[in-house]
Motif scaffolding. Structure first.
Motif, PDB file in Angstrom:
ATOM      1  N   PRO A 198       9.155 -21.151  -8.555  1.00  0.00           N
ATOM      2  CA  PRO A 198       7.473 -21.201  -8.625  1.00  0.00           C
ATOM      3  C   PRO A 198       7.149 -20.577  -7.199  1.00  0.00           C
ATOM      4  N   GLY A 199       5.905 -19.544  -7.335  1.00  0.00           N
ATOM      5  CA  GLY A 199       5.414 -18.886  -6.377  1.00  0.00           C
ATOM      6  C   GLY A 199       6.386 -17.999  -5.463  1.00  0.00           C
ATOM      7  N   VAL A 200       7.392 -17.611  -6.394  1.00  0.00           N
ATOM      8  CA  VAL A 200       8.160 -16.326  -5.435  1.00  0.00           C
ATOM      9  C   VAL A 200       7.534 -15.128  -5.013  1.00  0.00           C
ATOM     10  N   ARG A 201       7.267 -14.608  -3.962  1.00  0.00           N
ATOM     11  CA  ARG A 201       6.725 -13.487  -3.621  1.00  0.00           C
ATOM     12  C   ARG A 201       7.711 -12.194  -3.196  1.00  0.00           C
ATOM     13  N   PHE A 202       7.358 -11.146  -3.121  1.00  0.00           N
ATOM     14  CA  PHE A 202       8.325 -10.009  -2.940  1.00  0.00           C
ATOM     15  C   PHE A 202       7.432  -9.294  -1.661  1.00  0.00           C
ATOM     16  N   LEU A 203       8.639  -8.702  -0.840  1.00  0.00           N
ATOM     17  CA  LEU A 203       8.035  -8.103   0.214  1.00  0.00           C
ATOM     18  C   LEU A 203       8.993  -6.691   0.106  1.00  0.00           C
ATOM     19  N   ASN A 204       8.424  -5.584  -0.099  1.00  0.00           N
ATOM     20  CA  ASN A 204       9.279  -4.194  -0.245  1.00  0.00           C
ATOM     21  C   ASN A 204       9.030  -3.374   0.951  1.00  0.00           C
ATOM     22  N   LEU A 205      10.172  -3.139   1.573  1.00  0.00           N
ATOM     23  CA  LEU A 205      10.373  -2.149   2.522  1.00  0.00           C
ATOM     24  C   LEU A 205      10.907  -0.870   1.788  1.00  0.00           C
ATOM     25  N   ASN A 206       9.970   0.295   1.854  1.00  0.00           N
ATOM     26  CA  ASN A 206      10.444   1.210   1.177  1.00  0.00           C
ATOM     27  C   ASN A 206       9.576   2.554   1.577  1.00  0.00           C
ATOM     28  N   ILE A 207      10.412   3.538   1.771  1.00  0.00           N
ATOM     29  CA  ILE A 207       9.934   4.842   2.409  1.00  0.00           C
ATOM     30  C   ILE A 207       8.812   5.412   1.231  1.00  0.00           C
ATOM     31  N   ALA A 208       9.289   5.019  -0.147  1.00  0.00           N
ATOM     32  CA  ALA A 208       8.368   5.526  -1.332  1.00  0.00           C
ATOM     33  C   ALA A 208       7.277   4.646  -1.658  1.00  0.00           C
ATOM     34  N   PRO A 209       5.856   4.902  -1.521  1.00  0.00           N
ATOM     35  CA  PRO A 209       5.007   3.773  -1.888  1.00  0.00           C
ATOM     36  C   PRO A 209       5.120   3.646  -3.423  1.00  0.00           C
ATOM     37  N   PHE A 210       5.664   4.360  -4.355  1.00  0.00           N
ATOM     38  CA  PHE A 210       5.628   3.988  -5.793  1.00  0.00           C
ATOM     39  C   PHE A 210       6.847   2.965  -5.874  1.00  0.00           C
ATOM     40  N   ASP A 211       7.924   2.605  -4.968  1.00  0.00           N
ATOM     41  CA  ASP A 211       8.740   1.752  -5.305  1.00  0.00           C
ATOM     42  C   ASP A 211       8.358   0.589  -4.609  1.00  0.00           C
ATOM     43  N   ALA A 212       7.498   0.719  -3.397  1.00  0.00           N
ATOM     44  CA  ALA A 212       7.071  -0.350  -2.449  1.00  0.00           C
ATOM     45  C   ALA A 212       6.066  -1.218  -3.160  1.00  0.00           C
TER      46      ALA A 212
ATOM     47  N   ARG B 288      11.788 -15.059 -19.306  1.00  0.00           N
ATOM     48  CA  ARG B 288      11.231 -13.765 -18.785  1.00  0.00           C
ATOM     49  C   ARG B 288      10.038 -14.149 -17.930  1.00  0.00           C
ATOM     50  N   ARG B 289       9.575 -13.427 -16.851  1.00  0.00           N
ATOM     51  CA  ARG B 289       8.049 -13.652 -16.164  1.00  0.00           C
ATOM     52  C   ARG B 289       7.458 -12.542 -15.646  1.00  0.00           C
ATOM     53  N   ARG B 290       6.460 -12.352 -15.548  1.00  0.00           N
ATOM     54  CA  ARG B 290       5.906 -10.981 -15.006  1.00  0.00           C
ATOM     55  C   ARG B 290       5.511 -11.624 -13.355  1.00  0.00           C
ATOM     56  N   HIS B 291       6.058 -10.753 -12.598  1.00  0.00           N
ATOM     57  CA  HIS B 291       5.680 -11.051 -10.990  1.00  0.00           C
ATOM     58  C   HIS B 291       4.294 -10.342 -10.873  1.00  0.00           C
ATOM     59  N   LEU B 292       3.201 -11.213 -10.630  1.00  0.00           N
ATOM     60  CA  LEU B 292       1.746 -10.623 -10.376  1.00  0.00           C
ATOM     61  C   LEU B 292       1.169 -11.214  -9.247  1.00  0.00           C
TER      62      LEU B 292
ATOM     63  N   MET C 260       6.776  -5.059  -8.561  1.00  0.00           N
ATOM     64  CA  MET C 260       6.877  -6.526  -8.323  1.00  0.00           C
ATOM     65  C   MET C 260       5.679  -7.290  -7.655  1.00  0.00           C
ATOM     66  N   ALA C 261       4.412  -6.689  -7.615  1.00  0.00           N
ATOM     67  CA  ALA C 261       3.288  -7.095  -6.931  1.00  0.00           C
ATOM     68  C   ALA C 261       3.649  -7.344  -5.439  1.00  0.00           C
ATOM     69  N   GLY C 262       4.455  -6.850  -4.755  1.00  0.00           N
ATOM     70  CA  GLY C 262       4.976  -6.995  -3.496  1.00  0.00           C
ATOM     71  C   GLY C 262       4.135  -6.746  -2.447  1.00  0.00           C
ATOM     72  N   LEU C 263       4.095  -7.456  -1.324  1.00  0.00           N
ATOM     73  CA  LEU C 263       3.685  -7.031  -0.026  1.00  0.00           C
ATOM     74  C   LEU C 263       4.627  -5.670   0.321  1.00  0.00           C
TER      75      LEU C 263
END
Length: 612
Positions: free
Chosen positions: A318-332, A608-612, A335-338
């Motif tokens: 519950p409440g899981v969040r994502f942080l995306n380190l990526n050189i491409a903004p498209f991928d960053a 299945r869930r959507r990470h929003l 998952m509705a990530g930071l």
């Protein structure tokens, strides 16, 4: 300087370089080619004119395979050097499409130079031309548009100048790189033009390492400090950035466990305390257990494919969040990530500094040890004089290799076994192409890797189905004296899709290489490899296999090890999937197998869930 368009292009390519971290590489190191009427008098003649010192040439046997070889070279070269591929018009050009898709999906640079129909249209149509009633400027090469990161058709000699510069920009761009296509009408290839000498000046394309923006860095550090159960998911971007040391330093400093995608495996050595193995449908119980309870998932250079996320069922806290380190903004932004939009190495180094003194408690050591015991069980078991399972083949190979060896695979059941079981010893040992998972990639890719890593043992692991897709480049390896090692695992059909077919109620239709009686077909793949010039070793037992693999590893000529594998039903096989993968099942059916499969599908999809 008066040259033909093709001569100008080859001279231009020979003068292009990349630079990163003070190290310079030739951007286009060689050209692969199969010649026909659409390129023999243009690019073919230009390569003769230039000579191998200016532009080395490799002779291919299949256009798709040439792209695979070029992609293998680019990946092994850290995307800092690439190869070009030239073909004639028509089928030679359309055969590039699959390889181009693979390159673009995996963000790996390759320059495609397909011949094209006459720009001047002196005769219309010409041999192998596709006529399109609604448009006069369309050719079969337009099939390459959607799978190319840059596409242009050079209809006048002078148009090459901006197009060639744009092509180099994309090839050297760590965000945009992939397949780059310059279509070359055959008349334009041979047409002369007075070129400005500046066009042929040495150019150095800097491969940038963008640093994280201060605000995003601060937010990322705050999210990690607030997390109680963080997990890193290392993707292919770690390797592309050469960020392995930075990731290890981050893990050492923070104690955060590190799981890996197929492309990211090897970001940490298998024996590093923070490494918890592969994640997702083909991952380990250790990594997937941590994923299910993680409150912050830190993706580093990953594009979050369905295998990694278990079709959006894996990250279930519950409440899981994502942080995306990526050189491409498209991928960053997935998952509705930071977002932390930056080069992977630069971002990890900055995060390690920002988190100075912060550390989480280790909670995975026991699970890691338990999984290693399961690997040992899969690698062992049964009699040494019995026919080995596929997992046992990997176990014998595991005994022989060092960090110098490079393993290549792409499709079938092997990627799953390798992701779960293989103990990676170096940053570039694990070379599994799973962005496109293209059957037939392995053998030509091994040639490209061997060209980029001379002197290192390079293994192409292939099942019988994959081998039959694309064995032709064996001839190229023999011709060039490249000592690649091919391991053919004969299981008489599509084992991976056979199992999937059974699980979804399709009852293994069309997945066996057998007579209707169930007997195997009289196909001798070892004899086929020998007929193409390879040294071939046959292994019937695990003891035979150990001796054959050792002989192949020491060989200085292309060598094949052929082994018929046992099914895992009779001995301990690899652990089953540790997470789900969504393959839709028939919603209405009369056969019991499909009805049962649909019931299981409905149960799984409910998670299945959507990470929003």
């Amino acid at each position: 300087m008066k040259l033909t368009t093709a001569q100008a292009l080859i001279n231009f390519l020979a003068a292009q370089y990349t630079e990163r971290d003070g190290v310079r590489n030739r951007l286009v190191g060689a050209t692969w080619g199969i010649f026909g009427h659409g390129n023999v008098a243009g690019v073919g003649q230009a390569l003769v004119e230039a000579g191998p010192e200016l532009m080395p040439y490799h002779q291919g046997r299949n256009e798709q395979a040439m792209v695979h070889a070029a992609v293998g070279y680019a990946r092994q070269s850290g995307r800092l050097s690439a190869h070009a591929v030239t073909t004639s018009i028509g089928p030679g050009a359309t055969n590039l499409v699959t390889g181009a898709a693979l390159a673009t999906i995996n963000h790996l640079p390759v320059l495609l130079l397909p011949g094209d129909t006459f720009a001047g249209r002196p005769a219309d149509p010409v041999l192998q031309q596709l006529e399109v009633p609604y448009a006069g400027d369309v050719s079969v090469n337009d099939c390459l548009r959607p799978v190319s990161k840059y596409f242009d058709r050079i209809t006048r000699p002078e148009a090459l100048i901006p197009a060639a510069l744009a092509a180099m920009r994309v090839l050297s761009d760590p965000v945009e790189t992939g397949a780059v296509t310059l279509c070359l009408p055959q008349d334009v290839q041979a047409e002369a033009y007075d070129w400005p000498e500046e066009f042929f000046a040495h150019r150095v394309w800097h491969v940038r390492r963008p640093a994280p923006e201060p605000y995003e860095l601060a937010e990322a550090a705050r999210a990690i400090r607030d997390a109680r159960r963080p997990l890193v998911v290392a993707g292919g971007g770690v390797h592309h950035s050469a960020a392995e040391d930075a990731l290890r330093a981050f893990a050492d400093a923070t104690g955060i466990p590190v799981a890996s995608t197929q492309a990211g495996k090897g970001s940490l050595r298998h024996d590093h305390p923070a490494d918890v193995g592969g994640i997702g449908h083909t991952g380990t119980a250790t990594a997937n257990g941590l994923a299910r309870e993680a409150d912050l998932v830190i993706g580093v250079g990953t594009r979050w494919s369905d295998f990694t996320t278990a079709s959006a069922t894996l990250f279930s806290a519950p409440g899981v969040r994502f942080l995306n380190l990526n050189i491409a903004p498209f991928d960053a932004h997935k998952m509705a990530g930071l977002t932390l939009v930056a080069d992977a190495r630069a971002a990890l180094e900055a995060l390690t500094s920002a988190l100075d003194g912060h550390r989480v408690a280790a909670r995975h050591a026991d699970a890691k040890a338990e999984w290693e015991a399961r690997v040992d069980a899969a690698y062992g078991g049964g009699a040494a004089d019995a026919r080995p399972t596929q997992a046992q083949v990997l176990g014998v190979l595991d005994e022989l290799v060092t960090g110098d060896d490079i393993l290549i695979n792409a499709a079938g059941s092997l990627p799953g076994d390798l992701h779960k079981l293989w103990r990676t010893r170096s940053r570039d040992q694990y070379h599994v192409e799973y962005g496109y998972s293209c059957m037939g990639y392995e053998i030509p890719a091994a040639i490209g890797v061997q060209l980029a890593a001379p002197g290192r043992p390079v293994w192409a692991l292939v099942g019988d189905g994959t081998y039959l897709m694309n064995p032709t480049e064996i001839v190229t390896a023999v011709q060039e004296g490249l000592p690649i090692k091919i391991v053919i695992l004969q299981n008489h059909g599509y084992a991976s899709i056979g199992g999937l077919s059974e699980s979804v109620g399709a009852e293994r239709l069309g997945t066996a290489y057998r007579y209707a009686t169930g007997d195997p077909l009289p196909v001798d793949l070892a004899a086929n490899a020998a007929s193409l010039g390879m040294s071939v070793l046959r292994a019937k037992t695990r003891d035979d296999l150990r001796e054959a693999l050792a002989t192949a590893r020491a060989a200085d000529v292309p060598t094949c090890v052929y082994v018929e594998t046992e099914t895992a039903d009779t001995v301990s096989g690899p652990p089953p999937a540790q997470a789900w993968w969504d393959v839709p099942v028939a919603e209405t059916a009369t056969r019991p197998s499909a009805v049962k499969a649909r019931e299981e599908y409905d149960r799984q999809v409910a998670a299945r869930r959507r990470h929003l």
